[in-house]
Every structure is written in C-alpha cells, then in structure tokens.
Scaffold this motif. Sequence first.
Motif, PDB file in Angstrom:
ATOM      1  N   UNK A 220     -36.531  12.108   3.481  1.00 21.13           N
ATOM      2  CA  UNK A 220     -35.938  12.941   2.423  1.00 21.13           C
ATOM      3  C   UNK A 220     -34.851  12.087   1.771  1.00 21.13           C
ATOM      4  N   UNK A 221     -34.960  11.876   0.477  1.00 27.94           N
ATOM      5  CA  UNK A 221     -33.986  10.991  -0.183  1.00 27.94           C
ATOM      6  C   UNK A 221     -32.928  11.725  -0.982  1.00 27.94           C
ATOM      7  N   UNK A 222     -33.235  12.942  -1.407  1.00 24.75           N
ATOM      8  CA  UNK A 222     -32.263  13.684  -2.244  1.00 24.75           C
ATOM      9  C   UNK A 222     -32.185  15.142  -1.808  1.00 24.75           C
ATOM     10  N   UNK A 223     -31.001  15.696  -1.928  1.00 30.33           N
ATOM     11  CA  UNK A 223     -30.824  17.146  -1.791  1.00 30.33           C
ATOM     12  C   UNK A 223     -29.729  17.581  -2.764  1.00 30.33           C
ATOM     13  N   UNK A 224     -29.931  18.730  -3.366  1.00 28.69           N
ATOM     14  CA  UNK A 224     -28.884  19.282  -4.228  1.00 28.69           C
ATOM     15  C   UNK A 224     -29.055  20.798  -4.330  1.00 28.69           C
ATOM     16  N   UNK A 225     -28.073  21.423  -4.907  1.00 34.62           N
ATOM     17  CA  UNK A 225     -28.159  22.870  -5.129  1.00 34.62           C
ATOM     18  C   UNK A 225     -27.734  23.200  -6.539  1.00 34.62           C
ATOM     19  N   UNK A 226     -28.015  24.399  -6.948  1.00 39.20           N
ATOM     20  CA  UNK A 226     -27.599  24.873  -8.272  1.00 39.20           C
ATOM     21  C   UNK A 226     -27.509  26.385  -8.231  1.00 39.20           C
ATOM     22  N   UNK A 227     -26.975  26.952  -9.297  1.00 43.08           N
ATOM     23  CA  UNK A 227     -26.754  28.400  -9.303  1.00 43.08           C
ATOM     24  C   UNK A 227     -27.657  29.095 -10.318  1.00 43.08           C
ATOM     25  N   UNK A 228     -28.343  30.126  -9.806  1.00 44.10           N
ATOM     26  CA  UNK A 228     -29.206  30.961 -10.650  1.00 44.10           C
ATOM     27  C   UNK A 228     -28.418  32.167 -11.132  1.00 44.10           C
ATOM     28  N   UNK A 229     -28.878  32.781 -12.202  1.00 40.26           N
ATOM     29  CA  UNK A 229     -28.227  33.971 -12.751  1.00 40.26           C
ATOM     30  C   UNK A 229     -29.164  35.163 -12.661  1.00 40.26           C
TER      31      UNK A 229
ATOM     32  N   UNK B 230     -36.562  18.052 -16.138  1.00 40.03           N
ATOM     33  CA  UNK B 230     -35.585  18.876 -16.852  1.00 40.03           C
ATOM     34  C   UNK B 230     -34.369  18.099 -17.340  1.00 40.03           C
ATOM     35  N   UNK B 231     -33.949  17.073 -16.600  1.00 35.82           N
ATOM     36  CA  UNK B 231     -32.766  16.312 -17.033  1.00 35.82           C
ATOM     37  C   UNK B 231     -33.086  15.544 -18.316  1.00 35.82           C
ATOM     38  N   UNK B 232     -34.298  15.037 -18.391  1.00 34.97           N
ATOM     39  CA  UNK B 232     -34.687  14.346 -19.631  1.00 34.97           C
ATOM     40  C   UNK B 232     -34.797  15.340 -20.782  1.00 34.97           C
ATOM     41  N   UNK B 233     -35.272  16.541 -20.466  1.00 36.15           N
ATOM     42  CA  UNK B 233     -35.389  17.556 -21.527  1.00 36.15           C
ATOM     43  C   UNK B 233     -34.002  17.935 -22.053  1.00 36.15           C
ATOM     44  N   UNK B 234     -33.058  18.173 -21.131  1.00 38.92           N
ATOM     45  CA  UNK B 234     -31.736  18.624 -21.606  1.00 38.92           C
ATOM     46  C   UNK B 234     -31.022  17.487 -22.329  1.00 38.92           C
TER      47      UNK B 234
ATOM     48  N   UNK C 243     -27.329  14.294  -4.305  1.00 42.17           N
ATOM     49  CA  UNK C 243     -27.284  14.333  -5.766  1.00 42.17           C
ATOM     50  C   UNK C 243     -28.655  14.687  -6.332  1.00 42.17           C
ATOM     51  N   UNK C 244     -28.624  15.025  -7.616  1.00 41.07           N
ATOM     52  CA  UNK C 244     -29.834  15.512  -8.272  1.00 41.07           C
ATOM     53  C   UNK C 244     -30.764  14.336  -8.592  1.00 41.07           C
ATOM     54  N   UNK C 245     -31.955  14.382  -8.053  1.00 42.36           N
ATOM     55  CA  UNK C 245     -32.913  13.310  -8.296  1.00 42.36           C
ATOM     56  C   UNK C 245     -33.145  13.090  -9.794  1.00 42.36           C
TER      57      UNK C 245
END
Length: 440
Positions: free
Chosen positions: A336-345, A183-187, A6-8
Amino acid sequence: MTINEKTFWLETVEIPTPAARDFPQQVDVAVIGAGFTGLSAARSLARGGASVAVFDAQTIGWGASSRNGGMVLTGLKLPASTLIARYGKEATARMYAASLESIDFVEKLVREENIACDFARCGHLEVACKAKHFDDFRRSAEATARDFGHRQRLIPPDRLQSEIGSAIYHGGLVDDSSAGVNPARLVAGLASAAERAGATIFEHSHVDEVQREGARGWKIATQRGTLRAQNVVVATSGYTSRVTPALHMKIIPIGSYIIVTEVLPEKLAAELSPRNRMIFDSKNYLYYYRLTPDRRMLFGGRAAFFPETSSTIRRSAEILRSGMLTVYPQLRDAKIEYVWGGTLDFAFDIMPHAGQLDGLHFSLGYAGHGVAMSTYLGDKIAHSILQARNGDGGRVKNSRPDENPFAQIPFPSAPLNLYNGRPWFLPFAGAWYKLLDWLT
Ligand SMILES: Cc1cc2nc3c(=O)[nH]c(=O)nc-3n(C[C@H](O)[C@H](O)[C@H](O)COP(=O)(O)OP(=O)(O)OC[C@H]3O[C@@H](n4cnc5c(N)ncnc54)[C@H](O)[C@@H]3O)c2cc1C
C-alpha cells in the motif's frame, strides 16, 4: 507498512498557481470554495460576462475534489424506489435525467477545455453482497428502464468472473454510461478554464464572514481583505462551517478514506478488473474501488465516520487493507503506497440541494456522488444568477435554471433541530448502518 499519508492523485498533476491579482473592492459574484462546484460556477459566470472572484481557505481543489475516487456515476445516492416514493415518478425522472446529463456535461467540458484527466466511459459495476441484493438489482434495473428509459445490465453470479476477479459476490449490475476520471487533473483543468474565462482565484483566503448589505448585496470579510459582491455562491461541501450558519446546520460532514497500492503487474490488474469498471458494493457501509490509469488498485470506504485526522487516516489504512483482501486475496503481497481521507457532505435527506437560502446561492449535499453532479450544478447555479442579472437571460446562451430539479425539493433541517453543526451522532449512525448491513 510505510505509507505516504497523501493523496495519490495530487502526485499526478501540478495544481496551477492562480495568476497574481490585486484584491478586488467589488465583484458581481464572490464564490466560496475552489472545488468542482465553485470553479464550475466561476467558469460559467465569467463566460456569461460577470466579474467573479473565487476564495479558498486552502488551495485549488484542496477539498474533496482532489481526494475522491474519480468515479463519475449515473443516478443518485438513494435508490430510485426510495426517490419515487418520496418525490413521485415525474420529479424523480427529472433528477435521474440530471444525473445522466451531469456526466455528458463533464465529458463536454473536458473536451471543450482540453483537460487531460483520463476521462473514460468505462461504466460502473455494482456488486451484490447478498443474494437478496441481487434481487433488488433486478427490480431496480427494471424500474430504471421502465420509468427513466435508461438501460442497465444484470450480471448473474455465474458470469461475474468476466467483470471482477473476486469470488465473494452474488451477482452485479453494470451501467455503461458511468465514467472514470483523474479528479485532481479535472479540478486543475477546471481552475485554468475558469481563469481563462476571466474569473480570479484567491488561495489561502478563508472567508471569515458574509454579511447582507441591503439591496446592494453582500460584504465579505476574508483573510486577505474585505470586498463587496452582488451575489455569493457557497461551494464549501463537507467543509461548510459557521461562516454560513443556515447551511452549516443542514449538512453533516462524514469522513471517507482511500488506499492505493503500488503499480500492479498487467496480468494481475486484468484479473482483478477485466473491464476496468468503477466498482462499488451494495452495503450501506460500502467499499468502492477501481484501477488507476497507471494500474494501481484504489480502494475506498467509510472506514471511520468522522472527518479526516492523522489518526483516522492511519486507522483507515489498516481497515481498508483488510477489506481489500477480503475482496481480492490476490493482493496480499501488494504494497500500500498511499492513504488519505476527505470529507463528504450529507444532507439529512441524503439528496443534493442547489438553490438559494437566505439570499445566498449554494450547491451541496452530494453524499459521495458529487464528481459530475457538483460540476453540473455549479453551472446551473451560475446560469440562475446570470439570468436574474440579465432579466430575460439576455447574453446568456443555454440558460436553463428552471431545469435544476434540485432547487425544487425541500431542504430539511435535522429532526427536532437536534444539530448545531457538530455531528455528535456519527458513532451511533456508524453502528446503525453496520447493523442494517448485517440485517438486510
Ligand atoms: C474520499 C472521497 C471519495 C469520494 N469519491 C467519489 C467518487 O468516486 N465519485 C463521486 O461522484 N464523488 C465522490 N466523492 C465526493 C466528491 O468528491 C464531492 O462531492 C465533490 O468533490 C464536491 O466538490 P465541491 O467543489 O462541492 O467541494 P470541495 O471539493 O470539498 O471544495 C470545498 C472547498 O471549500 C473550501 N472552503 C470551505 N470553507 C471555506 C471558507 N470559509 N472560506 C474559503 N474556502 C472555504 C475548502 O477549502 C474546499 O477547498 C468523494 C469524496 C471523498 C471525500
């Protein structure tokens, strides 16, 4: 390894639940996507007096906006020399200035809206993977100073230790104007700001269809109901789909992945990144990394080219850990405590694009360089809509849509139209970039 998939960043903030509202029959502007682009557009539109509804298929910030590295970077994805060769000096200077202005815009927004998101002008460090990349840095810094009046600093190999605790690089380039953010706090803060301004946000509201209804505007069918809007803003970035077919065919979704370590001892963190910079390397298939505000190492890269699935995320954790240890052998015992992925455009010309296509307003194509640019261009799109609505700009202060240099460049489709929105060529592109990194 037991790693949280999950996203840290999402562990550090409560994403706000939008206020419950009746589903509207009609709005001035419907925004598709509740990330930086959509929420920034919604905030500015609502402040300008428009009625706005934002729809996200998932939740606020679910897309790249909560999953990124939080690097708020100057410049664009492509080097200045490529941009000048393609668009000329004047147009490139305007785009470069927009990249600097986008960071000022985020800084001002954070201050005005009182968003606690650890925004800090810590600067970025680009590190050279080969000696000839350092020569490129020198030429690039000279051109950036000469053509755009913006100063960057070369760090020769023998002084690199003051910037990074790694021995594998051949020098660096520092830009003090770049920043870091959570970034999560910003959004999350941007969503609250958009709501305070008067926009309504509907989560779990996939937009299924967008249909032109003559001069009256658009009919929008969502998971929650159908409404009409005079204008539509498409802010779907790497998650753009057949719902907006013309944009779908112009955007390639590419995966990017991140691991985060446990909290590091103060001394080790200071050794790895003495100036707490946002760091990335000079390869096409690059690594980007930074310390988080609570002193973990966040290490990202294009470990798999395909967008995130459970299997690409798991594989990426291994690949990224091994990459991280090449840079920082000191982290061999760090969990390593977190791993996640996301999609770029990615657009086919690797440029951001913001304007109108078939009557739909859009902003996308950030190519992994979108934290500041998406927030900034969301505002630009909003102002162009407000200005058209109000004729001469009327009630809208600081409305300067003409200063969106990305509306003026061509937005190319795939060569020979060999693309239907399914990126079948990604394995070849991945191999090509690895080959380029080896050769150049
Ligand atoms: C792993 C990773 C690392 C990155 N690191 C950095 C970095 O360090 N610095 C940087 O500048 N940039 C970085 N980026 C890029 C940056 O995060 C993005 O450019 C930016 O967040 C784009 O914001 P957005 O609002 O346009 O799109 P997103 O935040 O992706 O939001 C799009 C939203 O649209 C919604 N949506 C899609 N289709 C529909 C539909 N039909 N109906 C309703 N909703 C829909 C999705 O649910 C999603 O929430 C990174 C990206 C990733 C994935």
